[in-house]
Design a protein around this motif. Sequence first.
Motif, PDB file in Angstrom:
ATOM      1  N   GLN A  78     -47.539  49.566   6.715  1.00 40.25           N
ATOM      2  CA  GLN A  78     -48.716  50.263   6.323  1.00 40.25           C
ATOM      3  C   GLN A  78     -49.144  49.662   4.928  1.00 40.25           C
ATOM      4  O   GLN A  78     -48.176  49.232   4.161  1.00 40.25           O
ATOM      5  CB  GLN A  78     -48.290  51.612   6.082  1.00 40.25           C
ATOM      6  N   THR A  79     -50.218  49.872   4.511  1.00 43.87           N
ATOM      7  CA  THR A  79     -50.783  49.420   3.076  1.00 43.87           C
ATOM      8  C   THR A  79     -51.438  50.337   2.231  1.00 43.87           C
ATOM      9  O   THR A  79     -52.014  51.571   2.904  1.00 43.87           O
ATOM     10  CB  THR A  79     -51.605  48.215   3.149  1.00 43.87           C
ATOM     11  N   LEU A  80     -51.269  50.274   1.076  1.00 44.85           N
ATOM     12  CA  LEU A  80     -51.910  51.266   0.117  1.00 44.85           C
ATOM     13  C   LEU A  80     -52.245  50.371  -1.158  1.00 44.85           C
ATOM     14  O   LEU A  80     -51.695  49.533  -1.757  1.00 44.85           O
ATOM     15  CB  LEU A  80     -51.006  52.209  -0.460  1.00 44.85           C
ATOM     16  N   THR A  81     -53.784  50.153  -1.361  1.00 41.46           N
ATOM     17  CA  THR A  81     -54.533  49.637  -2.439  1.00 41.46           C
ATOM     18  C   THR A  81     -54.661  50.680  -3.682  1.00 41.46           C
ATOM     19  O   THR A  81     -55.040  51.687  -3.501  1.00 41.46           O
ATOM     20  CB  THR A  81     -55.622  48.886  -1.986  1.00 41.46           C
ATOM     21  N   LEU A 130     -49.793  47.554  -1.998  1.00 40.03           N
ATOM     22  CA  LEU A 130     -48.514  47.919  -1.561  1.00 40.03           C
ATOM     23  C   LEU A 130     -48.250  47.837  -0.167  1.00 40.03           C
ATOM     24  O   LEU A 130     -49.132  48.405   0.717  1.00 40.03           O
ATOM     25  CB  LEU A 130     -47.844  49.167  -2.201  1.00 40.03           C
ATOM     26  N   GLU A 131     -47.026  47.311   0.433  1.00 46.18           N
ATOM     27  CA  GLU A 131     -46.826  47.359   1.805  1.00 46.18           C
ATOM     28  C   GLU A 131     -45.691  48.150   2.037  1.00 46.18           C
ATOM     29  O   GLU A 131     -44.604  48.147   1.249  1.00 46.18           O
ATOM     30  CB  GLU A 131     -46.551  46.028   2.415  1.00 46.18           C
ATOM     31  N   TYR A 132     -45.458  48.977   3.118  1.00 50.80           N
ATOM     32  CA  TYR A 132     -44.490  49.853   3.352  1.00 50.80           C
ATOM     33  C   TYR A 132     -44.232  50.281   4.874  1.00 50.80           C
ATOM     34  O   TYR A 132     -45.573  50.104   5.512  1.00 50.80           O
ATOM     35  CB  TYR A 132     -44.373  51.158   2.549  1.00 50.80           C
ATOM     36  N   ALA A 133     -43.102  50.310   5.212  1.00 47.04           N
ATOM     37  CA  ALA A 133     -42.914  50.502   6.599  1.00 47.04           C
ATOM     38  C   ALA A 133     -43.095  51.960   7.177  1.00 47.04           C
ATOM     39  O   ALA A 133     -43.365  52.437   8.158  1.00 47.04           O
ATOM     40  CB  ALA A 133     -41.675  49.855   7.300  1.00 47.04           C
ATOM     41  N   ALA A 147     -39.338  48.504  -9.785  1.00 43.45           N
ATOM     42  CA  ALA A 147     -39.730  49.687 -10.577  1.00 43.45           C
ATOM     43  C   ALA A 147     -40.233  50.683  -9.678  1.00 43.45           C
ATOM     44  O   ALA A 147     -39.870  52.130  -9.893  1.00 43.45           O
ATOM     45  CB  ALA A 147     -40.464  49.221 -11.702  1.00 43.45           C
ATOM     46  N   ILE A 148     -41.206  50.436  -8.771  1.00 42.51           N
ATOM     47  CA  ILE A 148     -41.707  51.438  -8.086  1.00 42.51           C
ATOM     48  C   ILE A 148     -40.789  51.875  -6.952  1.00 42.51           C
ATOM     49  O   ILE A 148     -40.979  53.057  -6.687  1.00 42.51           O
ATOM     50  CB  ILE A 148     -42.769  50.677  -7.096  1.00 42.51           C
ATOM     51  N   ASN A 149     -39.927  51.265  -6.511  1.00 47.49           N
ATOM     52  CA  ASN A 149     -38.689  51.874  -5.390  1.00 47.49           C
ATOM     53  C   ASN A 149     -38.106  52.630  -6.000  1.00 47.49           C
ATOM     54  O   ASN A 149     -37.491  53.623  -5.438  1.00 47.49           O
ATOM     55  CB  ASN A 149     -38.328  50.776  -4.894  1.00 47.49           C
ATOM     56  N   LEU A 154     -45.509  43.536  -2.209  1.00 46.77           N
ATOM     57  CA  LEU A 154     -46.768  43.976  -3.297  1.00 46.77           C
ATOM     58  C   LEU A 154     -47.488  42.659  -3.456  1.00 46.77           C
ATOM     59  O   LEU A 154     -46.880  41.631  -3.550  1.00 46.77           O
ATOM     60  CB  LEU A 154     -45.763  43.984  -4.588  1.00 46.77           C
ATOM     61  N   TYR A 155     -48.720  42.875  -3.304  1.00 49.00           N
ATOM     62  CA  TYR A 155     -49.548  41.581  -3.521  1.00 49.00           C
ATOM     63  C   TYR A 155     -50.734  42.090  -4.437  1.00 49.00           C
ATOM     64  O   TYR A 155     -51.189  42.962  -4.491  1.00 49.00           O
ATOM     65  CB  TYR A 155     -50.317  41.422  -1.927  1.00 49.00           C
TER      66      TYR A 155
END
Length: 155
Positions: free
Chosen positions: A58-61, A84-87, A134-136, A147-148
């Motif tokens: 999943q992604t969140l911009t 951001l990418e997350y599962a 830091a985000i985690n 993270l892109y």
Amino acid sequence: MAEQKQNQTEEAKGKKKWLKWVLILTIPLIIISGAVGFYFSTMMNGADDGTIPMKNVQTLTIQSFTINLADAGHRRYLRTQITLEYADRKLLNELELKDHRLKDTVINILRSKRVADLDSNEKTEALRQELIGAINELLNDGEIIGLYFEEFIIQ
């Protein structure tokens, strides 16, 4: 009669040699093709080595940031947009709830950087890993796996 028996024995030996060579050449080909098939099937479906298949990502911009960099005596800016990418789909709720904390963390990290800290691919990769870590630390329900930088402009 003995001559006929000898011809049959020679024919049998010839067939055995031929069969032996077929087996010698065929068995390695079967093993190699099986290994290649396994390799490609794990690459397409996500291997059991901890990687996540792309269909589950999943992604969140995050909106674009414009940040003052820490260069003393210079007015230098960084403009960046991050995805951001997350599962785990459940992580989206937590990311939305903690949006303000996430942005504050990203801004504080980026404001501490100088142009010299961002002037190569290796340094940008180090920044990427610092931001992911830091985000985690902010998250309880999962973690960011990627993270892109969709925009990365220094002026």
